[in-house]
Scaffold this active site. Structure first.
Site, short mmCIF file in Angstrom:
data_model
loop_
_atom_site.label_atom_id
_atom_site.label_comp_id
_atom_site.label_asym_id
_atom_site.label_seq_id
_atom_site.Cartn_x
_atom_site.Cartn_y
_atom_site.Cartn_z
N ARG A 49 0.80 -1.21 0.00
CA ARG A 49 0.00 0.00 0.00
C ARG A 49 0.83 1.26 0.00
O ARG A 49 0.29 2.36 -0.06
CB ARG A 49 -0.82 -0.01 1.26
CG ARG A 49 -2.28 0.11 0.97
CD ARG A 49 -2.93 0.00 2.30
NE ARG A 49 -4.28 0.35 2.32
CZ ARG A 49 -5.28 -0.53 2.25
NH1 ARG A 49 -5.05 -1.78 2.02
NH2 ARG A 49 -6.50 -0.10 2.40
N ARG A 70 -9.20 7.56 3.96
CA ARG A 70 -8.66 6.40 3.23
C ARG A 70 -8.41 6.74 1.77
O ARG A 70 -7.41 6.33 1.17
CB ARG A 70 -9.63 5.21 3.33
CG ARG A 70 -9.52 4.49 4.68
CD ARG A 70 -10.78 3.77 5.06
NE ARG A 70 -11.13 2.69 4.16
CZ ARG A 70 -12.38 2.25 3.97
NH1 ARG A 70 -13.40 2.82 4.60
NH2 ARG A 70 -12.61 1.26 3.14
P1 AP5 Z 1 -8.80 -2.88 3.59
O1 AP5 Z 1 -9.62 -3.90 4.24
O2 AP5 Z 1 -7.74 -3.27 2.64
O3 AP5 Z 1 -9.82 -1.85 2.95
P2 AP5 Z 1 -9.75 -0.92 1.66
O4 AP5 Z 1 -8.51 -0.89 0.88
O5 AP5 Z 1 -10.19 0.38 2.20
O6 AP5 Z 1 -10.65 -1.64 0.72
P3 AP5 Z 1 -12.18 -1.96 0.82
O7 AP5 Z 1 -12.38 -3.24 1.57
O8 AP5 Z 1 -12.94 -0.75 1.30
O9 AP5 Z 1 -12.53 -2.06 -0.70
P4 AP5 Z 1 -12.33 -3.18 -1.78
O10 AP5 Z 1 -11.50 -2.65 -2.89
O11 AP5 Z 1 -11.94 -4.50 -1.18
O12 AP5 Z 1 -13.82 -3.24 -2.32
P5 AP5 Z 1 -14.97 -4.30 -2.02
O13 AP5 Z 1 -14.79 -5.49 -2.88
O14 AP5 Z 1 -15.12 -4.50 -0.55
O15 AP5 Z 1 -8.09 -1.96 4.68
C1 AP5 Z 1 -8.76 -1.46 5.81
C2 AP5 Z 1 -7.77 -0.77 6.75
O16 AP5 Z 1 -6.81 -1.72 7.24
C3 AP5 Z 1 -6.92 0.34 6.09
O17 AP5 Z 1 -7.58 1.59 6.07
C4 AP5 Z 1 -5.69 0.35 7.04
O18 AP5 Z 1 -5.98 0.98 8.26
C5 AP5 Z 1 -5.50 -1.13 7.31
N1 AP5 Z 1 -4.63 -1.78 6.30
C6 AP5 Z 1 -4.98 -2.77 5.44
N2 AP5 Z 1 -3.94 -3.12 4.66
C7 AP5 Z 1 -2.90 -2.33 5.06
C8 AP5 Z 1 -1.56 -2.21 4.63
N3 AP5 Z 1 -1.07 -2.96 3.62
N4 AP5 Z 1 -0.77 -1.30 5.25
C9 AP5 Z 1 -1.24 -0.54 6.27
N5 AP5 Z 1 -2.51 -0.59 6.73
C10 AP5 Z 1 -3.33 -1.49 6.12
O19 AP5 Z 1 -16.22 -3.48 -2.60
C11 AP5 Z 1 -16.70 -2.32 -1.97
C12 AP5 Z 1 -18.24 -2.27 -2.12
O20 AP5 Z 1 -18.57 -2.16 -3.50
C13 AP5 Z 1 -18.95 -3.54 -1.62
O21 AP5 Z 1 -20.17 -3.17 -1.04
C14 AP5 Z 1 -19.17 -4.37 -2.89
O22 AP5 Z 1 -20.28 -5.20 -2.79
C15 AP5 Z 1 -19.34 -3.28 -3.95
N6 AP5 Z 1 -18.80 -3.67 -5.26
C16 AP5 Z 1 -17.65 -4.35 -5.54
N7 AP5 Z 1 -17.49 -4.48 -6.85
C17 AP5 Z 1 -18.54 -3.84 -7.46
C18 AP5 Z 1 -18.89 -3.63 -8.83
N8 AP5 Z 1 -18.14 -4.07 -9.84
N9 AP5 Z 1 -20.02 -2.93 -9.09
C19 AP5 Z 1 -20.79 -2.44 -8.05
N10 AP5 Z 1 -20.50 -2.65 -6.73
C20 AP5 Z 1 -19.37 -3.33 -6.44
#
Ligand code: AP5
Length: 191
Positions: free
Chosen positions: A88, A144
């Site tokens: 990240r 974020r």
């Molecule tokens: P993390 O869990 O990695 O969260 P994120 O990067 O903020 O990602 P999300 O889970 O929000 O999104 P995603 O891309 O996975 O989308 P999703 O498929 O869920 O990190 C959380 C926290 O942990 C960070 O802020 C940090 O504090 C810490 N952290 C984690 N890794 C770290 C690292 N390497 N270093 C330091 N700190 C770290 O989809 C989102 C939504 O959209 C869902 O509701 C889904 O149903 C919907 N959706 C998905 N695809 C589609 C589509 N094609 N069309 C319509 N809706 C869709």
């Protein structure tokens, strides 16, 4: 197959990881999921990480790198893995390069979920209503996204120079994005 999923929060990395696990039978390694599991279990690491995560900030590199190093040495990661949400920042990307080089391996593809901020925001606000994830508050979501631009976009550029970056149209439907990924990975498999 060793793959990294890179993209803004809400860009669909977790959603596509689940489909990739099913299709390619390799584990998803999500640093977000590992950290949330530690928070739920109330471990020392989880206690340290919780406040940072709830504020939408990045957990320290030493915590995350320790977790990854341990997870990558498990037997199920031998045949490949899907890294979701890691690396990240540039320090994490360089540490991963070094970890893989030390065991004579490299990444096959870096899938870049390209999505406009307004769509990512809309999806995260939707998930906040549906699931109530602790860091899907308006303040943490904004933080974020800002951190993504500041620290993770340089990682996209880092991998672009490797020739292994696969940009995806992440604003399409789940099925369409998955089809795009499969087509790209078929090419990688053929190399
Ligand atoms: P993390 O869990 O990695 O969260 P994120 O990067 O903020 O990602 P999300 O889970 O929000 O999104 P995603 O891309 O996975 O989308 P999703 O498929 O869920 O990190 C959380 C926290 O942990 C960070 O802020 C940090 O504090 C810490 N952290 C984690 N890794 C770290 C690292 N390497 N270093 C330091 N700190 C770290 O989809 C989102 C939504 O959209 C869902 O509701 C889904 O149903 C919907 N959706 C998905 N695809 C589609 C589509 N094609 N069309 C319509 N809706 C869709």
């Amino acid at each position: 197959m060793r793959i990294v999923l890179l993209g803004a929060p809400g860009s669909g990395k977790g959603t596509q990881s689940k489909l990739l696990v099913e299709k390619y039978k390799i584990p998803q390694i999500s640093t977000g999921d590992l950290l949330r599991a530690a928070v739920s279990a109330g471990t020392e690491l989880g206690k340290k990480a919780k406040t940072t995560m709830d504020a939408g900030q990045l957990v320290s590199d030493d915590i995350v790198l320790g977790m990854i190093q341990e997870r990558l040495t498990k037997p199920d990661a031998k045949a490949g893995f899907i890294l979701d949400g890691f690396p990240r920042n540039l320090a994490q990307a360089e540490a991963l390069d070094a970890m893989l080089a030390a065991i004579g391996r490299s990444l096959d593809a870096i899938l870049f979920f390209d999505l406009p901020d307004d769509v990512a925001l809309e999806r995260m606000h939707g998930r906040a209503r549906a699931e109530g994830r602790a860091d899907d508050t308006p303040e943490a979501i904004a933080k974020r996204l800002a951190i993504y631009h500041e620290q993770t976009v340089p990682v996209v550029e880092h991998y672009r120079t490797s020739g292994k970056l696969v940009p995806l149209h992440a604003g399409r439907t789940v099925e369409d994005v998955f089809a795009e990924i499969q087509a790209a990975l078929d090419t990688v498999g053929a190399r």
